[in-house]
Scaffold this motif. Structure first.
Motif, PDB file in Angstrom:
ATOM      1  N   ALA A  19      11.454 -21.540   4.732  1.00 58.75           N
ATOM      2  CA  ALA A  19      12.199 -20.945   3.647  1.00 58.75           C
ATOM      3  C   ALA A  19      13.497 -21.489   3.505  1.00 58.75           C
ATOM      4  O   ALA A  19      13.936 -21.589   2.420  1.00 58.75           O
ATOM      5  CB  ALA A  19      11.879 -19.562   3.736  1.00 58.75           C
ATOM      6  N   ALA A  37      -0.996 -18.129   8.479  1.00 62.37           N
ATOM      7  CA  ALA A  37      -0.618 -16.752   8.022  1.00 62.37           C
ATOM      8  C   ALA A  37      -1.640 -16.494   6.978  1.00 62.37           C
ATOM      9  O   ALA A  37      -2.221 -17.161   6.101  1.00 62.37           O
ATOM     10  CB  ALA A  37       0.677 -16.740   7.100  1.00 62.37           C
ATOM     11  N   ASP A  83       3.872 -20.797   8.880  1.00 59.51           N
ATOM     12  CA  ASP A  83       2.910 -20.666   9.686  1.00 59.51           C
ATOM     13  C   ASP A  83       1.353 -21.018   8.672  1.00 59.51           C
ATOM     14  O   ASP A  83       1.173 -20.319   8.054  1.00 59.51           O
ATOM     15  CB  ASP A  83       2.527 -19.396  10.376  1.00 59.51           C
ATOM     16  CG  ASP A  83       1.496 -19.269  11.144  1.00 59.51           C
ATOM     17  OD1 ASP A  83       0.488 -20.073  11.470  1.00 59.51           O
ATOM     18  OD2 ASP A  83       1.030 -18.020  11.507  1.00 59.51           O
ATOM     19  N   ASN A 120       5.459 -20.133   3.679  1.00 56.92           N
ATOM     20  CA  ASN A 120       5.682 -19.710   5.096  1.00 56.92           C
ATOM     21  C   ASN A 120       5.365 -20.895   6.046  1.00 56.92           C
ATOM     22  O   ASN A 120       4.801 -21.868   5.827  1.00 56.92           O
ATOM     23  CB  ASN A 120       4.445 -18.876   5.243  1.00 56.92           C
ATOM     24  CG  ASN A 120       4.486 -18.085   6.655  1.00 56.92           C
ATOM     25  OD1 ASN A 120       4.545 -18.401   7.375  1.00 56.92           O
ATOM     26  ND2 ASN A 120       4.038 -16.714   6.379  1.00 56.92           N
ATOM     27  N   GLY A 168       5.960 -24.367   4.933  1.00 58.01           N
ATOM     28  CA  GLY A 168       7.495 -24.838   5.349  1.00 58.01           C
ATOM     29  C   GLY A 168       8.267 -23.900   5.623  1.00 58.01           C
ATOM     30  O   GLY A 168       8.175 -22.582   5.421  1.00 58.01           O
ATOM     31  N   GLN A 214       0.967  -1.127   0.028  1.00 55.50           N
ATOM     32  CA  GLN A 214       0.116   0.024   0.045  1.00 55.50           C
ATOM     33  C   GLN A 214       0.733   1.105   0.001  1.00 55.50           C
ATOM     34  O   GLN A 214       0.446   2.155  -0.668  1.00 55.50           O
ATOM     35  CB  GLN A 214      -0.830  -0.054   1.100  1.00 55.50           C
ATOM     36  CG  GLN A 214      -1.649   1.051   1.255  1.00 55.50           C
ATOM     37  CD  GLN A 214      -2.498   0.955   2.802  1.00 55.50           C
ATOM     38  OE1 GLN A 214      -2.857   0.132   3.158  1.00 55.50           O
ATOM     39  NE2 GLN A 214      -2.710   2.151   3.531  1.00 55.50           N
TER      40      GLN A 214
HETATM   41  P1  FAD Z   1       5.852 -10.435   9.755  1.00 56.32           P
HETATM   42  O1  FAD Z   1       4.480  -9.921   9.806  1.00 56.32           O
HETATM   43  O2  FAD Z   1       6.828 -10.295  10.941  1.00 56.32           O
HETATM   44  O3  FAD Z   1       5.665 -11.796   9.286  1.00 56.32           O
HETATM   45  C1  FAD Z   1       6.901 -12.779   8.929  1.00 56.32           C
HETATM   46  C2  FAD Z   1       6.346 -14.077   8.536  1.00 56.32           C
HETATM   47  O4  FAD Z   1       7.457 -14.980   7.974  1.00 56.32           O
HETATM   48  C3  FAD Z   1       5.252 -14.497   9.644  1.00 56.32           C
HETATM   49  O5  FAD Z   1       4.096 -15.087   8.627  1.00 56.32           O
HETATM   50  C4  FAD Z   1       6.115 -15.951   9.700  1.00 56.32           C
HETATM   51  O6  FAD Z   1       5.148 -17.261   9.945  1.00 56.32           O
HETATM   52  C5  FAD Z   1       6.922 -16.268   8.445  1.00 56.32           C
HETATM   53  N1  FAD Z   1       8.042 -17.022   8.850  1.00 56.32           N
HETATM   54  C6  FAD Z   1       8.991 -16.822   9.922  1.00 56.32           C
HETATM   55  N2  FAD Z   1       9.990 -17.627   9.787  1.00 56.32           N
HETATM   56  C7  FAD Z   1       9.854 -18.313   8.642  1.00 56.32           C
HETATM   57  C8  FAD Z   1      10.537 -19.264   7.750  1.00 56.32           C
HETATM   58  N3  FAD Z   1      11.952 -19.774   8.341  1.00 56.32           N
HETATM   59  N4  FAD Z   1      10.163 -19.597   6.811  1.00 56.32           N
HETATM   60  C9  FAD Z   1       9.050 -19.199   6.122  1.00 56.32           C
HETATM   61  N5  FAD Z   1       8.151 -18.269   6.837  1.00 56.32           N
HETATM   62  C10 FAD Z   1       8.644 -17.900   8.041  1.00 56.32           C
HETATM   63  N6  FAD Z   1       3.767  -3.428   4.758  1.00 56.32           N
HETATM   64  C11 FAD Z   1       4.123  -3.930   3.522  1.00 56.32           C
HETATM   65  O7  FAD Z   1       4.537  -4.981   3.259  1.00 56.32           O
HETATM   66  N7  FAD Z   1       3.896  -3.084   2.561  1.00 56.32           N
HETATM   67  C12 FAD Z   1       3.291  -1.865   2.810  1.00 56.32           C
HETATM   68  O8  FAD Z   1       3.086  -0.988   1.981  1.00 56.32           O
HETATM   69  C13 FAD Z   1       2.887  -1.631   4.122  1.00 56.32           C
HETATM   70  N8  FAD Z   1       2.338  -0.525   4.054  1.00 56.32           N
HETATM   71  C14 FAD Z   1       1.623   0.047   5.577  1.00 56.32           C
HETATM   72  C15 FAD Z   1       1.298   1.096   5.918  1.00 56.32           C
HETATM   73  C16 FAD Z   1       0.561   1.297   7.111  1.00 56.32           C
HETATM   74  C17 FAD Z   1      -0.165   2.541   7.409  1.00 56.32           C
HETATM   75  C18 FAD Z   1       0.598   0.378   8.169  1.00 56.32           C
HETATM   76  C19 FAD Z   1       0.329   0.602   9.628  1.00 56.32           C
HETATM   77  C20 FAD Z   1       1.306  -0.811   7.880  1.00 56.32           C
HETATM   78  C21 FAD Z   1       2.104  -1.104   6.649  1.00 56.32           C
HETATM   79  N9  FAD Z   1       2.674  -2.269   6.282  1.00 56.32           N
HETATM   80  C22 FAD Z   1       2.983  -2.503   5.253  1.00 56.32           C
HETATM   81  C23 FAD Z   1       3.135  -3.210   7.460  1.00 56.32           C
HETATM   82  C24 FAD Z   1       2.192  -4.293   7.413  1.00 56.32           C
HETATM   83  O9  FAD Z   1       1.165  -4.117   8.261  1.00 56.32           O
HETATM   84  C25 FAD Z   1       2.976  -5.570   8.022  1.00 56.32           C
HETATM   85  O10 FAD Z   1       3.533  -5.034   9.363  1.00 56.32           O
HETATM   86  C26 FAD Z   1       4.070  -5.922   7.295  1.00 56.32           C
HETATM   87  O11 FAD Z   1       3.581  -6.323   5.839  1.00 56.32           O
HETATM   88  C27 FAD Z   1       4.517  -7.476   7.948  1.00 56.32           C
HETATM   89  O12 FAD Z   1       5.632  -7.591   7.158  1.00 56.32           O
HETATM   90  P2  FAD Z   1       6.488  -9.182   7.042  1.00 56.32           P
HETATM   91  O13 FAD Z   1       4.960 -10.034   6.475  1.00 56.32           O
HETATM   92  O14 FAD Z   1       7.647  -9.236   6.349  1.00 56.32           O
HETATM   93  O15 FAD Z   1       6.689  -9.677   8.726  1.00 56.32           O
END
Ligand code: FAD
Length: 315
Positions: free
Chosen positions: A301, A287, A284, A282, A299, A247
């Protein structure tokens, strides 16, 4: 009367999205019984646009247009549209076009619809289908102004080759003062750009740190893909901000989007919903990304991705 298409280029090379907008414009032109004129700026090999349906190319060669500026580009397009008596102006959905189109719409007193995904279902009234609510829904909208502007979503129409050739005509618009001077440009990367990529491999916080990005790059390399990341990853400085999608980042409309270690937060999905096939890896199974994905691997990554790279390399 014609359809005018703005064809973007980078370092003189026409972008794939430029060929797609010409293909799209040709479909409209056939419905309206008119022809396609492409506008190209400082581009080479523009006669190839004839292979996608342009019958004429207006070619502008002007150093003042070397760097994109919405004011000067809008003036160029307005003059081209008036010269050609354009009923419809088509642009891609690039970052530049998104600045350009509203300015152009004001200048031409035209109705503008962005994120269009199909050829018009009707040209009288002129009705286009476009994505809405961050790609969660589609809407059909009629444009009732004399001149209509359409922003085509990348990778939505595809490339359609046409039998034909284009005549190339030099075009010298008069340019307003842009009001700014670009003193230097530092390109973030020379890799496949996220906007143009057919395939995007994207990593999230699940990858634990920047030292683990090698497997994302390996997978991207074997697939000829662009690399991307979630927002926290770029906020943490693991990857450059130019790779952040969602976004508040870049939109992705690739044919294949592979999300690795990304949870699938609503703000992330908002930017990638337009991708055709989504794959998630992923650990989880709960997720949220699994609900949005076409294919999912539950699984680790660190085990799955190297095996995938190995298999693809053996292909
Ligand atoms: P996390 O939420 O920490 O997720 C990590 C994932 O990795 C988990 O699902 C976990 O199960 C998995 N995982 C862990 N270990 C492994 C492994 N070994 N192998 C496979 N999977 C694993 N986010 C964006 O991306 N883009 C945007 O443009 C954006 N805009 C935002 C705007 C606003 C106003 C707000 C409030 C938030 C915004 N966010 C945006 C942030 C968004 O809300 C999330 O916090 C973010 O996308 C989470 O990033 P993530 O999935 O990398 O991390």
């Amino acid at each position: 009367m014609s359809i005018l298409v703005y064809t973007e280029s980078e370092n003189g090379k026409l972008k794939k999205a430029a060929l797609e907008v010409v293909s799209y414009a040709k479909a409209i032109a056939d419905q309206m019984g008119t022809s396609v004129t492409a506008l190209a700026v400082n581009a080479e090999n523009v006669e190839t646009l004839g292979n996608y349906g342009a019958s004429k190319v207006l070619l502008v060669n002007n150093e003042a247009l070397k760097e994109f500026n919405a004011k000067t580009y809008s003036a160029t397009l307005q003059q081209a549209a008036k010269k050609e008596g354009a009923q419809v102006v088509v642009l891609s959905s690039s970052a530049n076009s998104k600045y350009l189109a509203p300015l152009l719409a004001v200048g031409l007193e035209a109705g503008y619809v962005s994120n269009v995904v199909e050829a018009p279902s009707s040209v009288s009234p002129f009705t286009v289908k476009h994505s809405a609510f961050t790609n969660k829904a589609f809407a059909n909208t009629e444009i009732n102004t004399e001149v209509k502007i359409v922003g085509l979503s990348n990778n939505s129409f595809g490339l359609v080759e046409a039998d034909g050739s284009a005549t190339v005509e030099d075009f010298s618009p008069s340019l307003p003062d842009s009001g700014v001077t670009v003193t230097s440009v530092d390109k973030a990367t020379d890799k496949v750009s996220i906007a143009d990529a057919e395939i995007v491999v994207s990593g999230g916080r699940g990858l634990k740190g920047p030292e683990n990005w090698g497997m994302i790059e390996d997978l991207a390399e074997v697939l000829g893909a662009a690399t991307a990341c979630s927002k926290p990853v770029s906020d943490l400085g693991w990857r450059p901000h130019s790779e952040h999608v969602g976004q508040t980042g870049k939109p992705v409309a690739s044919n294949l989007y592979i999300a690795i270690g990304i949870s699938g937060a609503i703000q992330h999905l908002a930017g990638i919903n337009a991708s055709k096939v989504k794959v998630v890896i992923n650990t989880d199974p709960e997720a949220p990304f699994f609900k949005a994905a076409d294919y999912g691997v539950v699984g680790d990554a660190f085990e799955v991705v190297p095996k995938l790279v190995e298999k693809l390399k053996a292909f």
